[in-house]
Write a protein that holds these residues in place. Structure first.
Motif, short mmCIF file in Angstrom:
data_model
loop_
_atom_site.label_atom_id
_atom_site.label_comp_id
_atom_site.label_asym_id
_atom_site.label_seq_id
_atom_site.Cartn_x
_atom_site.Cartn_y
_atom_site.Cartn_z
N ALA A 86 -7.60 8.04 -3.37
CA ALA A 86 -8.40 7.56 -4.51
C ALA A 86 -8.09 8.31 -5.81
CB ALA A 86 -9.88 7.69 -4.18
N TYR A 87 -7.06 9.19 -5.79
CA TYR A 87 -6.81 10.07 -6.97
C TYR A 87 -6.68 9.32 -8.29
CZ TYR A 87 -4.51 12.60 -3.06
OH TYR A 87 -4.17 13.14 -1.86
N HIS A 88 -6.10 8.13 -8.25
CA HIS A 88 -5.72 7.47 -9.51
C HIS A 88 -6.46 6.15 -9.74
CE1 HIS A 88 -2.51 10.34 -10.31
NE2 HIS A 88 -2.28 10.32 -9.00
N VAL A 89 -7.59 5.97 -9.06
CA VAL A 89 -8.32 4.70 -9.15
C VAL A 89 -8.59 4.32 -10.61
CG1 VAL A 89 -10.57 3.61 -8.67
CG2 VAL A 89 -9.35 4.80 -6.84
N VAL A 112 0.83 -1.21 0.00
CA VAL A 112 0.00 0.00 0.00
C VAL A 112 0.87 1.26 0.00
CG1 VAL A 112 -1.90 1.21 1.14
CG2 VAL A 112 -1.75 -1.28 1.33
N CYS A 113 0.60 2.17 -0.96
CA CYS A 113 1.24 3.48 -0.97
C CYS A 113 0.14 4.54 -1.02
CB CYS A 113 2.24 3.61 -2.12
SG CYS A 113 1.51 3.44 -3.76
N LEU A 114 0.45 5.74 -1.50
CA LEU A 114 -0.56 6.80 -1.54
C LEU A 114 -1.46 6.65 -2.78
CD1 LEU A 114 -1.68 9.46 -0.38
CD2 LEU A 114 0.06 10.67 -1.72
N GLY A 115 -0.86 6.65 -3.96
CA GLY A 115 -1.64 6.68 -5.20
C GLY A 115 -1.91 5.34 -5.84
N ASN A 116 -1.17 4.30 -5.40
CA ASN A 116 -1.23 2.96 -6.02
C ASN A 116 -0.87 2.99 -7.51
OD1 ASN A 116 -3.71 0.27 -6.48
ND2 ASN A 116 -1.54 0.11 -6.09
N ILE A 117 0.06 3.91 -7.86
CA ILE A 117 0.54 3.90 -9.25
C ILE A 117 2.07 3.81 -9.35
CG2 ILE A 117 -1.47 4.97 -10.36
CD1 ILE A 117 0.09 7.65 -10.27
N CYS A 118 2.80 4.07 -8.27
CA CYS A 118 4.27 4.00 -8.35
C CYS A 118 4.86 2.93 -7.41
CB CYS A 118 4.91 5.36 -8.02
SG CYS A 118 4.35 6.72 -9.08
N ARG A 119 4.86 3.20 -6.11
CA ARG A 119 5.59 2.33 -5.18
C ARG A 119 4.91 0.99 -4.95
NH1 ARG A 119 5.86 6.78 -0.63
NH2 ARG A 119 3.88 7.23 -1.70
N SER A 120 3.59 0.99 -4.63
CA SER A 120 2.96 -0.30 -4.32
C SER A 120 2.80 -1.20 -5.54
CB SER A 120 1.63 -0.11 -3.57
OG SER A 120 0.69 0.61 -4.32
N PRO A 172 10.88 6.41 -0.49
CA PRO A 172 10.58 7.79 -0.89
C PRO A 172 9.62 7.86 -2.07
CG PRO A 172 12.96 7.44 -0.70
CD PRO A 172 12.31 6.09 -0.60
N ASP A 173 8.69 8.80 -2.00
CA ASP A 173 7.70 9.02 -3.06
C ASP A 173 8.41 9.56 -4.30
OD1 ASP A 173 5.67 9.87 -4.69
OD2 ASP A 173 4.60 10.99 -3.13
N PRO A 174 8.37 8.82 -5.44
CA PRO A 174 9.11 9.25 -6.63
C PRO A 174 8.29 10.13 -7.57
CG PRO A 174 8.16 7.11 -7.06
CD PRO A 174 7.70 7.52 -5.66
N TYR A 175 7.01 10.36 -7.25
CA TYR A 175 6.03 10.85 -8.23
C TYR A 175 6.42 12.18 -8.87
CZ TYR A 175 1.37 11.89 -10.17
OH TYR A 175 0.32 12.18 -11.00
N TYR A 176 6.93 13.12 -8.07
CA TYR A 176 7.22 14.46 -8.61
C TYR A 176 8.68 14.62 -9.03
CZ TYR A 176 2.58 15.70 -7.00
OH TYR A 176 1.23 15.75 -6.82
N GLY A 177 9.49 13.56 -8.90
CA GLY A 177 10.91 13.67 -9.19
C GLY A 177 11.31 13.01 -10.49
P1 4NP Z 1 2.66 6.40 -5.13
O1 4NP Z 1 3.09 7.82 -5.75
O2 4NP Z 1 2.02 6.70 -3.80
O3 4NP Z 1 3.97 5.69 -5.00
O4 4NP Z 1 1.73 5.76 -6.12
C1 4NP Z 1 2.20 8.89 -5.87
C2 4NP Z 1 1.27 8.92 -6.90
C3 4NP Z 1 0.43 10.01 -7.04
C4 4NP Z 1 0.51 11.06 -6.14
C5 4NP Z 1 1.44 11.01 -5.11
C6 4NP Z 1 2.28 9.94 -4.99
N1 4NP Z 1 -0.35 12.16 -6.30
O5 4NP Z 1 -0.21 13.12 -5.51
O6 4NP Z 1 -1.20 12.17 -7.21
#
Ligand code: 4NP
Length: 171
Positions: free
Chosen positions: A58-61, A21-29, A138-143
């Motif tokens: 739920a941003y990326h469901v 489980v991560c935040l968006g379920n599109i990168c880490r998890s 670490p959250d990679p989303y914005y990097g």
């Molecule tokens: P994740 O990365 O939790 O590894 O899937 C993120 C994906 C999206 C967002 C943040 C982190 N977002 O803010 O939309």
């Protein structure tokens, strides 16, 4: 490194169920789900595990894994097949182990727990990392791409040591 408090016997009839489980379920998890499945398959243990992933938000469901996550994984021989969904309190009744990618997500998962037994199912990915750093993946989303490579490397070694802990419980 931490150890899972009580690991039940794992059989084909009752496979061990793990959700990352991560935040968006599109990168880490999705990287956790894909890598753990890859390691399980490599060891011929696919009948003994059910592996999933989810996000606390739920941003990326409905979305597949991030294209950079998929590219970095594919270059390293791992396919990511996730479709984003939000973590639900009902997941506590399904999964044996709930692995949070960072402390903030762990806190948000614990807030949904209904009992101490639920809470005891929640651990951090980096509890299994021989080099746990600050405990967060670490959250990679914005990097940049380097962040996605780092996520892959951290999650790979953590998933390998997680599977090392579980494998002796297969009957
Ligand atoms: P994740 O990365 O939790 O590894 O899937 C993120 C994906 C999206 C967002 C943040 C982190 N977002 O803010 O939309």
């Amino acid at each position: 490194m931490k150890t899972i408090s009580e690991i039940r016997q794992i059989t084909k009839e009752e496979p061990y169920q793990v959700v990352f489980v991560c935040l968006g379920n599109i990168c880490r998890s999705p990287t956790g789900e894909g890598l753990f499945q890859h390691l399980v398959n490599e060891r011929g243990l696919e009948h003994y595990f059910v592996i999933d992933s989810a996000g606390t938000a739920a941003y990326h469901v409905g979305e597949p894994a991030n294209s950079k996550s998929r590219m970095i994984a594919k270059e390293r021989g791992v396919e990511l097949h996730s479709k984003a969904r939000q973590f639900s309190p009902s997941d506590f009744g399904i999964f044996d182990l709930i692995i949070a990618m960072d402390k903030e997500n762990k806190k948000n998962i614990l807030a949904l727990a209904g009992s101490d037994a639920d809470k005891n199912k929640v651990m951090l990915m980096r509890d299994f990392d021989p080099k746990p750093g600050d405990g967060n993946v670490p959250d990679p989303y914005y990097g940049g791409l380097d962040g996605f490579v780092s996520v892959f490397d951290i999650v790979k070694r953590s998933c390998a040591s997680l599977l090392d802990q579980l494998q002796p419980h297969i009957k």
